[in-house]
Design a protein around this motif. Structure first.
Motif, mmCIF file in Angstrom:
data_model
loop_
_atom_site.group_PDB
_atom_site.id
_atom_site.type_symbol
_atom_site.label_atom_id
_atom_site.label_comp_id
_atom_site.label_asym_id
_atom_site.label_seq_id
_atom_site.Cartn_x
_atom_site.Cartn_y
_atom_site.Cartn_z
ATOM 1 N N MET A 1 15.558 -98.822 -88.866
ATOM 2 C CA MET A 1 14.918 -99.011 -90.160
ATOM 3 C C MET A 1 15.023 -100.469 -90.615
ATOM 4 N N ALA A 2 16.109 -101.137 -90.242
ATOM 5 C CA ALA A 2 16.259 -102.557 -90.591
ATOM 6 C C ALA A 2 15.147 -103.378 -89.939
ATOM 7 N N ILE A 3 14.840 -103.075 -88.672
ATOM 8 C CA ILE A 3 13.767 -103.788 -87.960
ATOM 9 C C ILE A 3 12.415 -103.498 -88.602
ATOM 10 N N ILE A 4 12.160 -102.213 -88.881
ATOM 11 C CA ILE A 4 10.872 -101.832 -89.474
ATOM 12 C C ILE A 4 10.709 -102.455 -90.854
ATOM 13 N N LEU A 5 11.778 -102.409 -91.652
ATOM 14 C CA LEU A 5 11.700 -102.975 -92.997
ATOM 15 C C LEU A 5 11.504 -104.486 -92.939
ATOM 16 N N GLY A 6 12.174 -105.149 -91.994
ATOM 17 C CA GLY A 6 11.981 -106.595 -91.842
ATOM 18 C C GLY A 6 10.544 -106.933 -91.501
ATOM 19 N N THR A 7 9.926 -106.117 -90.633
ATOM 20 C CA THR A 7 8.518 -106.312 -90.267
ATOM 21 C C THR A 7 7.624 -106.162 -91.492
ATOM 22 N N VAL B 1 17.461 -111.671 -96.828
ATOM 23 C CA VAL B 1 18.446 -110.862 -96.113
ATOM 24 C C VAL B 1 19.782 -111.602 -96.036
ATOM 25 N N GLY B 2 19.731 -112.914 -95.842
ATOM 26 C CA GLY B 2 20.957 -113.701 -95.801
ATOM 27 C C GLY B 2 21.729 -113.627 -97.104
ATOM 28 N N SER B 3 21.017 -113.667 -98.233
ATOM 29 C CA SER B 3 21.679 -113.569 -99.533
ATOM 30 C C SER B 3 22.314 -112.197 -99.721
ATOM 31 N N PHE B 4 21.646 -111.143 -99.243
ATOM 32 C CA PHE B 4 22.208 -109.795 -99.347
ATOM 33 C C PHE B 4 23.439 -109.642 -98.448
ATOM 34 N N ALA B 5 23.380 -110.241 -97.259
ATOM 35 C CA ALA B 5 24.542 -110.203 -96.373
ATOM 36 C C ALA B 5 25.712 -110.955 -97.006
ATOM 37 N N LEU C 1 19.030 -108.016 -87.401
ATOM 38 C CA LEU C 1 17.992 -107.134 -86.865
ATOM 39 C C LEU C 1 16.764 -107.137 -87.766
ATOM 40 N N ALA C 2 16.985 -107.169 -89.070
ATOM 41 C CA ALA C 2 15.856 -107.213 -90.005
ATOM 42 C C ALA C 2 15.049 -108.492 -89.820
ATOM 43 N N VAL C 3 15.747 -109.590 -89.575
ATOM 44 C CA VAL C 3 15.055 -110.864 -89.348
ATOM 45 C C VAL C 3 14.246 -110.820 -88.056
ATOM 46 N N ARG C 4 14.777 -110.146 -87.024
ATOM 47 C CA ARG C 4 14.016 -109.989 -85.780
ATOM 48 C C ARG C 4 12.708 -109.241 -86.054
ATOM 49 N N GLY C 5 12.799 -108.186 -86.855
ATOM 50 C CA GLY C 5 11.586 -107.470 -87.232
ATOM 51 C C GLY C 5 10.646 -108.337 -88.044
ATOM 52 N N ALA C 6 11.210 -109.200 -88.885
ATOM 53 C CA ALA C 6 10.390 -110.081 -89.714
ATOM 54 C C ALA C 6 9.567 -111.040 -88.859
ATOM 55 N N GLU C 7 10.152 -111.520 -87.756
ATOM 56 C CA GLU C 7 9.416 -112.431 -86.880
ATOM 57 C C GLU C 7 8.206 -111.728 -86.265
ATOM 58 N N ILE C 8 8.391 -110.442 -85.911
ATOM 59 C CA ILE C 8 7.262 -109.679 -85.360
ATOM 60 C C ILE C 8 6.211 -109.461 -86.441
ATOM 61 N N GLY C 9 6.647 -109.152 -87.653
ATOM 62 C CA GLY C 9 5.698 -108.982 -88.756
ATOM 63 C C GLY C 9 4.901 -110.240 -89.019
ATOM 64 N N SER C 10 5.574 -111.394 -88.968
ATOM 65 C CA SER C 10 4.893 -112.672 -89.155
ATOM 66 C C SER C 10 3.842 -112.897 -88.070
ATOM 67 N N ALA C 11 4.177 -112.522 -86.825
ATOM 68 C CA ALA C 11 3.228 -112.685 -85.715
ATOM 69 C C ALA C 11 2.023 -111.761 -85.880
ATOM 70 N N VAL D 1 26.428 -116.264 -96.416
ATOM 71 C CA VAL D 1 24.969 -116.323 -96.514
ATOM 72 C C VAL D 1 24.359 -116.999 -95.295
ATOM 73 N N ARG D 2 25.092 -117.929 -94.696
ATOM 74 C CA ARG D 2 24.547 -118.744 -93.605
ATOM 75 C C ARG D 2 24.589 -118.051 -92.253
ATOM 76 N N VAL D 3 25.341 -116.953 -92.144
ATOM 77 C CA VAL D 3 25.505 -116.289 -90.844
ATOM 78 C C VAL D 3 24.174 -115.765 -90.312
ATOM 79 N N VAL D 4 23.374 -115.113 -91.159
ATOM 80 C CA VAL D 4 22.103 -114.543 -90.700
ATOM 81 C C VAL D 4 21.122 -115.628 -90.256
ATOM 82 N N PRO D 5 20.881 -116.698 -91.044
ATOM 83 C CA PRO D 5 19.984 -117.758 -90.554
ATOM 84 C C PRO D 5 20.462 -118.415 -89.261
ATOM 85 N N ILE D 6 21.782 -118.616 -89.131
ATOM 86 C CA ILE D 6 22.304 -119.217 -87.899
ATOM 87 C C ILE D 6 22.082 -118.279 -86.720
#
Length: 554
Positions: free
Chosen positions: A49-55, A71-75, A87-97, A238-243
């Motif tokens: 669901m994290a991947i789907i929601l990120g997309t 997502v980084g701020s929530f983490a 994982l949500a960010v990975r889905g977001a990249e697919i959504g952007s594509a 906050v920086r862990v997810v972007p890194i």
């Protein structure tokens, strides 16, 4: 047409694309931001669901970077885990594509429809959600229009004698092309804009498929750098997810570039036309990174934490005057009298914060200072955190061992926490909005109206201080005086409203402009006064001085 004019037209078209992308994103955030955040909180525990929601978020916000920051701020706040965030960010990249894929179709007929419909909705309603929906439609229309303009602006480049030289150079130096695409994407702060620009130029025959794929990999590198740079001064959590995104997507693009240049697969496998090959390469890259990253997600998360820790300076010791100790001593929970005394000390601290907020908000009515407004919102967060801690502490107390008086005090402190929290919400969510509206529209109260508001506020502030004193002293005479003051304030409100409407009837222009703000402020202050007054009702009830909601006759 001269080269400078061509580049100027191309720059203008790209600028419109960037503006339109931002317009859609801000429209979605303003209209549906709270809903999106709630969905994010409730569904991010499940990896799929994290991947789907990120997309879905990337499609809605038109930006994977925006999703990464959110997502980084929530983490960082502990709302979601760092692994789920990655994982949500990975889905977001697919959504952007996928957004790029949709926008690559010929949607020119939608341009006038979307712009006309969006403008009509925006201009004919005052409802916030509908106005933002109109903004989103106009933004999408402008995005499609900007793509047409990019195509038109790049058309003369097909006949340029310089363009083949540039293309040949970059085709022979893919590493430079890769790094240049990353730099341009970082400047754009948008991978969608970067890929769409490449696709439009490829559609005009200006970029061959092999170079286009190299450029797309560079776009993914540049996009992965944006969020880490924007959060470089944020807390480590906050920086862990972007890194982590930089490790997966940035290093992934470098590995894919090496593989592409080494094995030289045929781009024809990705589609029949050059634009299709470039877009499909972009989608395929992000799918591969997602699938390859799943088994290594825990390792990447730990590596991200380690990198952030290396770049985090030791936290300086906090000055003694800034140290704030909590009175909520867990060791005293077994002794009700001590636990209640500890909770009372903490409630008093919340009262002090609320008093500061109530004083500051009226200063902002006179001068809307942005720094003070942010500080006021931060104070409300402190109130929420402290009241939550007090309620949790009281919930752990041994109620069975309490005397009747202690049980009443227990209920009184819980009720005070709820009411103080509500007062903070009214100040920030209602009155601060009035301040912003007054500042944005450059409105001014009439001297008479401002004098009435100031007097009304001063009365409420005095009553607040009296209520806070009664919470400690439990003095029935002071409590009785506060309830009497509540009745007087009700009469004061009626007189103020009557005076305000008289000014409206006389046609005072300033009164008409500030009428809603004036009346809403009076209503909010009255509600605050009622909440604070109700904090002393238990004292009067204990003395038999209160019949339900009214004082007994003396």
């Amino acid at each position: 047409m001269s080269g400078s004019v061509v580049l100027l037209n191309l720059a203008g078209a790209v600028a419109l694309l960037l503006y339109a992308t931002r317009m859609v994103r801000t429209g979605v955030e303003r209209a549906y931001g709270d809903v999106l955040r709630q969905k994010l909180r409730s569904t991010m525990q499940n990896p799929l669901m994290a991947i789907i929601l990120g997309t879905a978020l990337a499609v809605a916000l038109q930006s994977s970077t925006a999703v990464t920051l959110l997502v980084g701020s929530f983490a960082g706040a502990g709302i979601v885990s760092g692994m789920a965030g990655q994982l949500a960010v990975r889905g977001a990249e697919i959504g952007s594509a996928l957004v790029v894929k949709v926008l690559s179709f010929d949607l020119s007929l939608l341009v006038p429809i979307l712009i006309a419909a969006g403008t009509g909705i925006f201009m004919t309603t005052e409802r916030r959600a509908w106005r933002q929906f109109g903004r989103i439609l106009v933004g999408i229309g402008l995005m499609l229009l900007s793509l047409e303009l990019i195509g038109q602006a790049s058309e003369p480049l097909r006949d340029s004698s310089l363009m083949p030289v540039i293309i040949n150079y970059f085709s022979g130096d893919p590493v430079t092309a890769y790094l240049l695409a990353a730099l341009v994407t970082w400047l754009f702060h948008s991978s969608i804009a970067g890929v769409l620009l490449i696709v439009q130029l490829a559609g005009r025959g200006l970029i061959p498929s092999e170079l286009g794929i190299v450029l797309v990999l560079g776009v993914n590198l540049g996009s992965s750098i944006i969020a880490p740079l924007l959060t470089r001064n944020a807390p480590p959590e906050v920086r862990v997810v972007p890194i982590g995104n930089l490790l997966m997507r940035g290093l992934g693009s470098l590995v894919m570039l090496t593989a592409f240049l080494t094995f030289k697969p045929s781009p024809a496998l990705l589609g029949s036309t050059v634009p299709d090959q470039i877009i499909n390469a972009h989608i395929l890259f992000n799918v591969v990174v997602l699938l390859a990253g799943l088994p290594f997600s825990r390792l990447v998360y730990r590596a991200s934490q380690a990198l952030v820790a290396l770049n985090t300076p030791p936290k300086p010791a906090e000055p003694l005057e800034m140290v704030e100790l909590s009175a909520l001593n867990e060791a005293d929970l077994g002794t009700p009298s001590q636990a209640l005394a500890n909770a009372t000390r903490e409630v008093v601290r919340v009262c002090e914060i609320v008093e500061i907020m109530l004083t500051t908000i009226f200063e902002l009515y006179e001068h809307a200072d942005q720094a003070k407004m942010k500080a006021l919102a931060a104070l409300d967060d402190r109130v929420d955190a402290k009241t939550a801690a007090i309620k949790l502490y009281l919930a752990k107390a041994t109620i069975q061992q309490m005397t009747e008086d202690e049980a009443l005090r227990y209920q009184e402190l819980l009720g005070a926490c709820v009411k103080l929290e509500q007062v903070g919400d009214i100040i920030v969510r209602n009155m601060l909005v009035h301040v912003q509206k007054k500042a944005q529209r450059k409105l001014e109260f009439t001297p008479e109206g401002w004098s009435e508001l100031a007097a009304f506020h001063a009365t409420v502030l005095a009553n607040a201080r009296l209520a806070f004193n009664v919470l400690i002293s439990r003095d029935p005479d002071s409590a009785r005086q506060l309830v009497i003051e509540k009745d007087r304030l009700r009469d004061f409100e009626k007189a103020t409203s009557t005076s305000h409407f008289e000014r409206l009837r006389e046609g005072a222009a300033k009164s008409m402009e500030t009428s809603t703000i004036h009346l809403d402020t009076i209503r909010d202050l009255k509600q605050i006064n009622s909440l604070l007054t109700s904090m002393v009702y238990p004292v009067l009830e204990g003395q038999g001085l209160l019949h339900k909601s009214r004082l007994k006759a003396s």
